[in-house]
Design an enzyme around this catalytic site. Structure first.
Site, PDB file in Angstrom:
ATOM      1  N   LYS A   1       1.438   7.946   0.537  1.00 32.79           N
ATOM      2  CA  LYS A   1       1.845   7.936   1.949  1.00 32.79           C
ATOM      3  C   LYS A   1       3.210   8.609   2.102  1.00 32.79           C
ATOM      4  CE  LYS A   1      -0.359   3.607   3.462  1.00 32.79           C
ATOM      5  NZ  LYS A   1      -1.266   4.185   4.434  1.00 32.79           N
TER       6      LYS A   1
ATOM      7  N   ASP B   1      -5.824   6.428  -0.616  1.00 34.47           N
ATOM      8  CA  ASP B   1      -5.187   5.617   0.423  1.00 34.47           C
ATOM      9  C   ASP B   1      -6.226   4.863   1.265  1.00 34.47           C
ATOM     10  OD1 ASP B   1      -3.121   4.536   1.842  1.00 34.47           O
ATOM     11  OD2 ASP B   1      -2.737   6.296   3.086  1.00 34.47           O
TER      12      ASP B   1
ATOM     13  N   ARG C   1     -11.095  -0.657   1.884  1.00 33.07           N
ATOM     14  CA  ARG C   1     -12.563  -0.756   1.900  1.00 33.07           C
ATOM     15  C   ARG C   1     -13.139  -0.933   0.494  1.00 33.07           C
ATOM     16  NH1 ARG C   1     -12.966   4.881   4.970  1.00 33.07           N
ATOM     17  NH2 ARG C   1     -10.949   4.151   5.651  1.00 33.07           N
TER      18      ARG C   1
ATOM     19  N   ASP D   1       0.840  -1.205   0.000  1.00 30.10           N
ATOM     20  CA  ASP D   1       0.000   0.000   0.000  1.00 30.10           C
ATOM     21  C   ASP D   1       0.876   1.256   0.000  1.00 30.10           C
ATOM     22  OD1 ASP D   1      -1.948   1.909   0.225  1.00 30.10           O
ATOM     23  OD2 ASP D   1      -2.566   1.374   2.274  1.00 30.10           O
TER      24      ASP D   1
HETATM   25  N1  BES Z   1      -3.265   0.168   5.077  1.00 30.07           N
HETATM   26  C1  BES Z   1      -3.670   1.385   5.646  1.00 30.07           C
HETATM   27  C2  BES Z   1      -3.951   1.307   7.149  1.00 30.07           C
HETATM   28  C3  BES Z   1      -2.789   0.924   8.027  1.00 30.07           C
HETATM   29  C4  BES Z   1      -2.037   1.906   8.658  1.00 30.07           C
HETATM   30  C5  BES Z   1      -2.491  -0.400   8.274  1.00 30.07           C
HETATM   31  C6  BES Z   1      -0.983   1.546   9.472  1.00 30.07           C
HETATM   32  C7  BES Z   1      -1.435  -0.769   9.095  1.00 30.07           C
HETATM   33  C8  BES Z   1      -0.684   0.215   9.696  1.00 30.07           C
HETATM   34  C9  BES Z   1      -4.953   1.895   4.983  1.00 30.07           C
HETATM   35  O1  BES Z   1      -5.113   1.525   3.646  1.00 30.07           O
HETATM   36  C10 BES Z   1      -4.910   3.391   5.012  1.00 30.07           C
HETATM   37  O2  BES Z   1      -4.017   3.928   4.436  1.00 30.07           O
HETATM   38  N2  BES Z   1      -5.877   3.978   5.694  1.00 30.07           N
HETATM   39  C11 BES Z   1      -5.947   5.381   5.816  1.00 30.07           C
HETATM   40  C12 BES Z   1      -7.401   5.777   5.672  1.00 30.07           C
HETATM   41  C13 BES Z   1      -7.607   7.260   5.538  1.00 30.07           C
HETATM   42  C14 BES Z   1      -7.033   7.763   4.246  1.00 30.07           C
HETATM   43  C15 BES Z   1      -9.086   7.533   5.605  1.00 30.07           C
HETATM   44  C16 BES Z   1      -5.417   5.754   7.198  1.00 30.07           C
HETATM   45  O3  BES Z   1      -5.624   5.014   8.142  1.00 30.07           O
HETATM   46  O4  BES Z   1      -4.739   6.768   7.293  1.00 30.07           O
HETATM   47 ZN    ZN Z   2      -4.204  -0.258   3.082  1.00 29.98          ZN
HETATM   48 ZN    ZN Z   3      -4.159   2.836   2.276  1.00 33.76          ZN
END
Ligand code: BES
Ligand code: ZN
Ligand code: ZN
Length: 485
Positions: free
Chosen positions: A264, A334, A338, A257
């Site tokens: 990120k 990101d 979902r 990711d």
């Molecule tokens: N894969 C990440 C979540 C994650 C963060 C998993 C740290 C393991 C460790 C997910 O896809 C993500 O990036 N989520 C975002 C959502 C936001 C953009 C609404 C997040 O948590 O920042």
């Molecule tokens: Zn993710």
């Molecule tokens: Zn993500």
């Protein structure tokens, strides 16, 4: 190579190391043929996880090298005590080839003998785990055989169960630990195929054309920025006797990711090979079902892609159409998990299983709320919550329920589509993610969502886990399924 664990009725004539488990409130220096001073000086108090190697010369040597492994107070022990002891032992006895452990004699209650044996064996097998496949110079582990002293059906069953569950856990750990550039969606699917063959499961792997045909617009949208083709794995276990219950498991399989165009930070991306830990937990669980002969029909749904930033990547503002026909405005690429889960949950709902459980490293917000050790549990069904909590208590994989309030649903309203993929404010991100997923599960199907972003990956050694993939969820699901019957 895994270590071999055997059940033997009495202490083998020759053993490189004999280990005795001791409770802190049940041992004295006399039992150990050691004078009080020597014992005090050693600092050993038989606390849980404490280990001491005894001298090999002198009256206390009992002829062969021996060690004491602490269990803490007998009144406070649970399965976790034995799991931890097993892990401590596997690490401490690394330098011996063959060891034996006195186990049955310390477990006075026959009713818990099976569970304790299972926990101890799991501890040994999970504790011996190392991720070394990419290292050029590693000394092979010496420890190859552990003889557990004891007998009877309860102990045999506990031990055999542990072998199956730990194999599933270590498979999930291996998958999580493999780098994102190595474990691509097609590579993951190949592992799934091999696993299915080995364990008599049926498997269907959808490639790009089939995924298009299946109208999985979420998975396709996330995959648009990648040069790697997506895969969708559907893997099934049917017990030998026809079962009344059918469970669907769904696992987030983002093999890396990067965040997509909503990229990120380099720090945020550093551990994102772990973003398929939900998928790994589902595959690890599936791998153990047949070995454990569990009497429930289970289908695993695993959407696989990475989340990259190629020239044709999904742009913030793009609208995707999920398999069930709902449209999603992607305002942050990101929040991709979902989107792929939406397709998988829609597909899983179509077969009307008795319950759906999804596992996903879904949100950083869940880690903010609960820290590293707890998974967030969100669900539409109180029975399912109770059953998962029960299983969690038995396996020591901690979960904590978060609510899914209807009143927060308005945060997901979109100007241009049926729903948007992020909430509107900075708060409650784990919950708005859960509410998003809920939109794609048929209303009458009990559903639980486990956000495993925290416990799936250890940034530093944690509890029974080394740094890296933990295999969180595998033992929990297996226990849950076992208790379903
Ligand atoms: N894969 C990440 C979540 C994650 C963060 C998993 C740290 C393991 C460790 C997910 O896809 C993500 O990036 N989520 C975002 C959502 C936001 C953009 C609404 C997040 O948590 O920042
Ligand atoms: Zn993710
Ligand atoms: Zn993500």
């Amino acid at each position: 190579m895994s270590i071999e664990i055997k059940l033997v009725p009495k202490q083998p004539a020759r053993s490189e190391l004999l280990v005795t488990l001791v409770h802190s409130d049940r041992f004295s220096s006399e039992d150990l043929e050691m004078d009080t001073q020597t014992l005090k000086a050693s600092g050993f108090e038989a606390e849980s996880g404490q280990i001491i190697f005894l001298p090999t010369v002198g009256p206390q040597s009992k002829g062969s090298p021996s060690a004491l492994l602490g269990l803490g107070e007998s009144t406070k022990e649970d399965n976790g005590t034995y799991r931890k002891s097993g892990t401590v032992l596997a690490k401490a006895a690394k330098g011996f080839k063959q060891i034996s452990v006195e186990l049955q004699s310390v477990i006075s209650d026959d009713d818990v003998l099976m569970d304790r044996t299972q926990a101890f064996t799991e501890g040994l097998l999970m504790g011996a785990y190392e991720y070394v496949e990419l290292k050029s110079n590693t000394k092979p582990r010496k420890l190859s055989t552990v003889s557990i002293i004891g007998s009877g059906r309860r102990m045999t069953t506990g031990m055999e169960r542990a072998k199956s569950t730990s194999r599933g856990v270590n498979l999930a750990r291996d998958l999580v630990n493999r780098p994102g550039g190595d474990l691509t969606p097609s590579a993951f699917a190949r592992v799934a195929s091999k696993t299915a063959k080995e364990h008599g499961l049926s498997i269907k792997i959808l490639g790009l054309p089939e995924i298009k045909k299946a109208k999985m617009g979420g998975l396709l949208g996330v995959n648009r920025g990648s040069t790697q083709q997506p895969r969708f794995v559907q893997i099934s276990y049917r017990p030998s006797k026809p079962s009344k219950k059918h469970l669907a498991l769904v696992g987030k399989g983002i093999t890396f990711d990067a965040g997509g165009l909503s990229i990120k930070t380099s720090q945020g991306m550093a551990t994102m090979k772990c973003d398929m830990a939900g998928a790994a937990a589902v595959l690890g669980t599936m791998s153990a079902l047949a070995d454990l002969s569990l009497p429930v029909r289970v289908t695993g749904y695993i959407p696989l892609t990475d989340n990259m930033l190629g020239g044709d990547a999904t742009r913030p503002g793009d609208v995707l159409k999920i398999r069930n026909g709902k449209t999603v405005e992607v305002l942050n690429t990101d929040a991709e998990g979902r989107l792929v889960l939406a397709d998988a949950l829609s597909l899983a709902s179509e077969t009307k299983p008795d319950a759906i459980i999804d596992l996903a490293t879904l949100t950083g917000a869940c880690m903010v709320a609960l820290g590293n050790e707890y998974a967030g549990l969100m669900s539409t069904n109180t029975d399912l919550v109770d059953q998962l909590r029960q299983a969690s208590q038995e396996t020591g994989e901690d979960i904590w329920q978060l609510p899914l309030p209807d009143s927060y649903r308005s945060q997901l309203e979109s100007e241009v589509a049926d729903i948007k993929n992020i909430g509107s404010g900075p708060y409650g991100g784990a919950i708005t993610a859960g509410l998003f997923l809920k939109e794609f599960v048929a209303e009458d199907i009990p559903w639980a969502h486990l956000d495993i972003a925290g416990p799936a990956f250890a940034d530093a050694p944690w509890g029974i886990h080394p740094k890296g993939g933990t295999g969180f969820g595998v033992r929990l699901l297996l226990r849950f399924i076992e208790d379903l019957k």
